[in-house]
Design a protein around this motif. Structure first.
Motif, mmCIF file in Angstrom:
data_model
loop_
_atom_site.group_PDB
_atom_site.id
_atom_site.type_symbol
_atom_site.label_atom_id
_atom_site.label_comp_id
_atom_site.label_asym_id
_atom_site.label_seq_id
_atom_site.Cartn_x
_atom_site.Cartn_y
_atom_site.Cartn_z
ATOM 1 N N VAL A 97 0.959 -1.230 -0.111
ATOM 2 C CA VAL A 97 -0.031 0.047 -0.098
ATOM 3 C C VAL A 97 0.763 1.177 -0.009
ATOM 4 C CG1 VAL A 97 -1.614 1.417 1.293
ATOM 5 C CG2 VAL A 97 -2.063 -1.086 1.189
ATOM 6 N N GLU A 98 0.595 2.343 -0.870
ATOM 7 C CA GLU A 98 1.122 3.539 -0.869
ATOM 8 C C GLU A 98 0.186 4.496 -0.786
ATOM 9 O OE1 GLU A 98 3.847 4.352 -4.148
ATOM 10 O OE2 GLU A 98 4.637 2.030 -4.237
ATOM 11 N N THR A 99 0.032 5.178 0.448
ATOM 12 C CA THR A 99 -1.015 6.177 0.609
ATOM 13 C C THR A 99 -0.550 7.212 1.570
ATOM 14 O OG1 THR A 99 -3.147 6.218 1.423
ATOM 15 C CG2 THR A 99 -2.080 4.884 2.961
ATOM 16 N N GLU A 100 -1.085 8.380 1.392
ATOM 17 C CA GLU A 100 -0.945 9.570 2.281
ATOM 18 C C GLU A 100 -2.222 10.312 2.583
ATOM 19 O OE1 GLU A 100 1.640 13.595 2.243
ATOM 20 O OE2 GLU A 100 1.912 12.290 0.506
ATOM 21 N N GLY A 101 -2.591 10.863 3.746
ATOM 22 C CA GLY A 101 -3.652 11.397 3.972
ATOM 23 C C GLY A 101 -4.960 10.695 4.036
ATOM 24 N N SER A 102 -4.655 9.281 4.551
ATOM 25 C CA SER A 102 -5.603 8.319 4.354
ATOM 26 C C SER A 102 -6.238 7.811 5.832
ATOM 27 C CB SER A 102 -5.110 7.110 3.912
ATOM 28 O OG SER A 102 -5.077 7.310 2.556
ATOM 29 N N THR A 103 -7.340 7.540 5.967
ATOM 30 C CA THR A 103 -8.186 6.945 7.160
ATOM 31 C C THR A 103 -8.161 5.591 7.030
ATOM 32 O OG1 THR A 103 -10.241 7.745 6.691
ATOM 33 C CG2 THR A 103 -8.832 9.204 8.064
ATOM 34 N N ILE A 104 -8.019 4.518 7.671
ATOM 35 C CA ILE A 104 -8.292 3.097 7.442
ATOM 36 C C ILE A 104 -8.694 2.675 8.715
ATOM 37 C CG2 ILE A 104 -7.069 1.016 6.933
ATOM 38 C CD1 ILE A 104 -4.878 2.840 5.521
ATOM 39 N N GLY A 105 -9.992 1.978 8.403
ATOM 40 C CA GLY A 105 -10.866 1.746 9.706
ATOM 41 C C GLY A 105 -9.992 0.346 10.031
ATOM 42 N N LYS A 114 -2.666 2.201 -4.102
ATOM 43 C CA LYS A 114 -1.990 3.154 -4.334
ATOM 44 C C LYS A 114 -2.968 4.413 -4.311
ATOM 45 C CE LYS A 114 1.773 0.671 -5.697
ATOM 46 N NZ LYS A 114 1.572 -0.641 -4.890
ATOM 47 N N GLY A 115 -2.562 5.529 -3.567
ATOM 48 C CA GLY A 115 -3.620 6.534 -3.466
ATOM 49 C C GLY A 115 -4.070 6.979 -2.094
ATOM 50 N N LYS A 116 -4.821 7.986 -2.024
ATOM 51 C CA LYS A 116 -5.576 8.183 -0.726
ATOM 52 C C LYS A 116 -6.908 7.453 -0.822
ATOM 53 C CE LYS A 116 -7.867 12.063 1.487
ATOM 54 N NZ LYS A 116 -9.059 11.534 1.946
ATOM 55 N N VAL A 117 -7.160 6.959 0.594
ATOM 56 C CA VAL A 117 -8.375 6.333 0.779
ATOM 57 C C VAL A 117 -8.827 6.637 2.125
ATOM 58 C CG1 VAL A 117 -7.703 4.020 -0.856
ATOM 59 C CG2 VAL A 117 -7.086 4.101 1.488
ATOM 60 N N ASP A 118 -10.226 6.523 2.204
ATOM 61 C CA ASP A 118 -10.909 6.314 3.326
ATOM 62 C C ASP A 118 -11.845 5.256 3.464
ATOM 63 O OD1 ASP A 118 -9.716 9.153 4.458
ATOM 64 O OD2 ASP A 118 -10.969 9.960 2.799
ATOM 65 N N VAL A 119 -11.329 4.360 4.401
ATOM 66 C CA VAL A 119 -12.338 3.122 4.440
ATOM 67 C C VAL A 119 -12.686 2.936 5.927
ATOM 68 C CG1 VAL A 119 -11.640 1.999 2.078
ATOM 69 C CG2 VAL A 119 -10.287 1.450 4.380
ATOM 70 N N GLY A 120 -13.771 2.508 6.017
ATOM 71 C CA GLY A 120 -14.463 2.017 7.489
ATOM 72 C C GLY A 120 -13.977 0.894 7.831
ATOM 73 N N ASP A 121 -14.317 0.461 8.967
ATOM 74 C CA ASP A 121 -14.246 -0.894 9.586
ATOM 75 C C ASP A 121 -14.665 -1.887 8.892
ATOM 76 O OD1 ASP A 121 -13.368 0.934 11.604
ATOM 77 O OD2 ASP A 121 -14.967 0.429 13.070
ATOM 78 N N HIS A 122 -14.004 -3.147 8.954
ATOM 79 C CA HIS A 122 -14.240 -4.547 8.292
ATOM 80 C C HIS A 122 -14.418 -4.260 6.781
ATOM 81 C CE1 HIS A 122 -15.090 -6.111 12.299
ATOM 82 N NE2 HIS A 122 -15.477 -4.887 12.647
ATOM 83 N N SER A 123 -13.601 -3.364 6.150
ATOM 84 C CA SER A 123 -13.539 -3.212 4.766
ATOM 85 C C SER A 123 -12.558 -3.935 4.097
ATOM 86 C CB SER A 123 -13.271 -2.090 4.424
ATOM 87 O OG SER A 123 -14.403 -1.249 4.850
#
Length: 128
Positions: A97-105, A114-123
């Motif tokens: 994984v290559e990411t910046e500025g992400s929130t990972i549940g 690759k890239g910014k991701v915002d994923v919730g819990d259990h994803s």
């Protein structure tokens, strides 16, 4: 109304907002920078850790570049990844994984992202 409970007041030097994902990232980054938590880099051979970062106990990091301004909660595993300015909740698994500025549940699995991701819990997100 008074049932023996005592209220106290406290002075707040700075109000840090967490009401949006960008604000949560910014606030977490500021707290990590101010607290400047210590970590044992020798626990993560083959990886580069760039402070300030928060790495909870029970985190496994292999062949990765982490930081700055990253918070990683307990039980998370990160392999072959580059993570900057991000929040990773507990028991997440990140591979390539290559990411910046992400929130990972919590309990989330990311692979080949690759890239910014915002994923919730259990994803689960895997790019082939």
């Amino acid at each position: 109304f008074n049932e023996g409970k005592v209220f106290k007041i406290a002075t707040v030097d700075e109000w840090l907002d967490c009401g949006t994902l960008p604000a949560w990232l910014e606030t977490t980054g500021e707290i990590v920078a101010k607290e400047n938590p210590t970590f044992n880099a020798s626990k993560f051979p083959g990886s580069e850790i760039i402070p300030p970062v928060f790495i909870a106990e029970g985190v496994n990091i292999e062949s990765s570049k982490i930081g700055p301004h990253v918070s990683i909660e307990e039980g998370t595993t990160i392999k072959n990844s580059t993570i900057k300015n991000s929040i990773i909740r507990d028991n997440a698994v990140l591979d390539n994984v290559e990411t910046e500025g992400s929130t990972i549940g919590a309990h989330t699995s990311l692979k080949n992202v690759k890239g910014k991701v915002d994923v919730g819990d259990h994803s689960n997100l895997e790019i082939e």
